[in-house]
Scaffold this motif. Structure first.
Motif, short mmCIF file in Angstrom:
data_model
loop_
_atom_site.label_atom_id
_atom_site.label_comp_id
_atom_site.label_asym_id
_atom_site.label_seq_id
_atom_site.Cartn_x
_atom_site.Cartn_y
_atom_site.Cartn_z
N LYS A 165 35.98 -19.57 -85.61
CA LYS A 165 36.61 -19.89 -86.89
C LYS A 165 37.17 -18.63 -87.54
O LYS A 165 38.32 -18.61 -88.03
N GLN A 195 38.09 -15.75 -86.23
CA GLN A 195 39.22 -15.11 -85.55
C GLN A 195 40.52 -15.89 -85.72
O GLN A 195 41.61 -15.36 -85.53
N LYS A 196 40.39 -17.17 -86.11
CA LYS A 196 41.58 -18.00 -86.27
C LYS A 196 42.16 -17.95 -87.69
O LYS A 196 43.27 -18.43 -87.92
N LEU A 197 41.42 -17.37 -88.64
CA LEU A 197 41.92 -17.32 -90.01
C LEU A 197 43.15 -16.42 -90.07
O LEU A 197 43.13 -15.29 -89.56
N PRO A 198 44.24 -16.89 -90.71
CA PRO A 198 45.50 -16.12 -90.73
C PRO A 198 45.33 -14.70 -91.28
O PRO A 198 45.96 -13.76 -90.80
N GLU A 199 44.44 -14.54 -92.28
CA GLU A 199 44.28 -13.22 -92.90
C GLU A 199 43.61 -12.21 -91.97
O GLU A 199 43.55 -11.01 -92.27
N HIS A 200 43.06 -12.69 -90.84
CA HIS A 200 42.39 -11.77 -89.91
C HIS A 200 43.28 -11.39 -88.72
O HIS A 200 42.83 -10.66 -87.84
N GLU A 201 44.49 -11.86 -88.73
CA GLU A 201 45.40 -11.56 -87.62
C GLU A 201 45.61 -10.05 -87.50
O GLU A 201 45.89 -9.36 -88.49
#
Length: 268
Positions: A197, A199-205
């Motif tokens: 979950k 690693q999929k959050l946009p802010e963690h790209e």
């Protein structure tokens, strides 16, 4: 860019074994009062001491209650009801807990669904009646408070402990508040699910991902998931693991053994 650290709590940030062992003794005495009728304080203290040795086998808090009763049955043959207690040693528990646990739960008629809320209730009552005593039975590992306070990395807590306990301890012992949306505690699902979950959050790209654990079995579960290949994995050498597990980790290329002295510098 930047770094994201997903941190386990017990055994990485906090040595909570004193609290969980004492809570488990309280819980066992309430759940099975007849077993404790002939138990003196010296034997209780011996069991608590042994709980510190076998703490590496605990994945979720309720298991502490089972371990207290198992140790009691080892020491007191007269109250023994488990088929595995005779001849069992502390080393035997460390080696075979995953096989022993379902046997004793079946023999004692216990379920995870009953024991999890029961153990929380016992700990909640201790917190409500004696918060300083409950807090005082825990300690942060040296340097952890400053590491969290001055971290420039993005910090998440990923633990099997109820979030409210981790939150209370971080506030009281470190003066640190981790936002609720960065705390994944008991009920959040398996840690591999939480890491997927995050690693999929946009802010963690584009961020470098780090997962710090004290349980080798948990890190091995992460390695099995090819979707999680992007995580840097660390096994701490100060938490609830054994020399045998640390030796094994050193031979697994994905896992780095982490020294407490290096922890603060990594978070910065």
């Amino acid at each position: 860019m930047g770094d994201l650290y997903a941190l386990d709590f017990d055994g990485v940030l906090c040595d909570s074994c004193g609290e969980s062992s004492l809570s488990a003794v309280k819980a066992a005495k309430i759940r099975w009062p007849h077993l404790f009728e002939g138990v003196d304080l010296a034997l209780e203290n011996r069991i608590v001491d042994q709980m510190h040795v076998i703490r590496p086998v605990v994945e979720t808090g309720y298991e502490n209650i089972l371990l207290v009763r198992l140790l009691l049955e080892i020491h007191m043959p007269s109250i023994r009801t488990s088929s595995v207690a005779e001849g069992l040693t502390v080393d035997g528990i460390l080696e075979n807990w995953l096989k022993l646990k379902p046997v004793i739960m079946n023999e004692w008629g216990q379920t995870r669904e009953e024991l999890v809320p029961f153990f929380e209730k016992i700990r909640d009552e201790w917190m409500e009646t004696d918060l300083p005593g409950w807090i005082g039975a825990n300690r942060l590992y040296p340097g952890i408070a400053d590491a969290l306070r001055f971290a420039s990395s993005k910090i998440y807590i990923v633990t099997t402990k109820p979030s409210r306990y981790a939150d209370a301890l971080l506030r009281e012992l470190a003066g640190v508040t981790i936002p609720a949306d960065r705390m994944y505690g008991l009920g959040s699902g398996p840690k591999v699910k939480v890491l997927k979950k995050l690693q999929k959050l946009p802010e963690h790209e584009g961020m470098k991902l780090h997962f710090v654990e004290d349980r080798l079995a948990t890190l091995k579960n992460v390695i099995k998931e090819s979707e999680l290949d992007g995580w840097n994995l660390y096994l701490v050498n100060w938490g609830y693991n054994t020399p045998k597990e640390r030796d094994e980790a050193e031979n697994i290329p994905r896992i780095r053994l982490l020294e407490l002295s290096d922890f603060s510098s990594k978070l910065k």
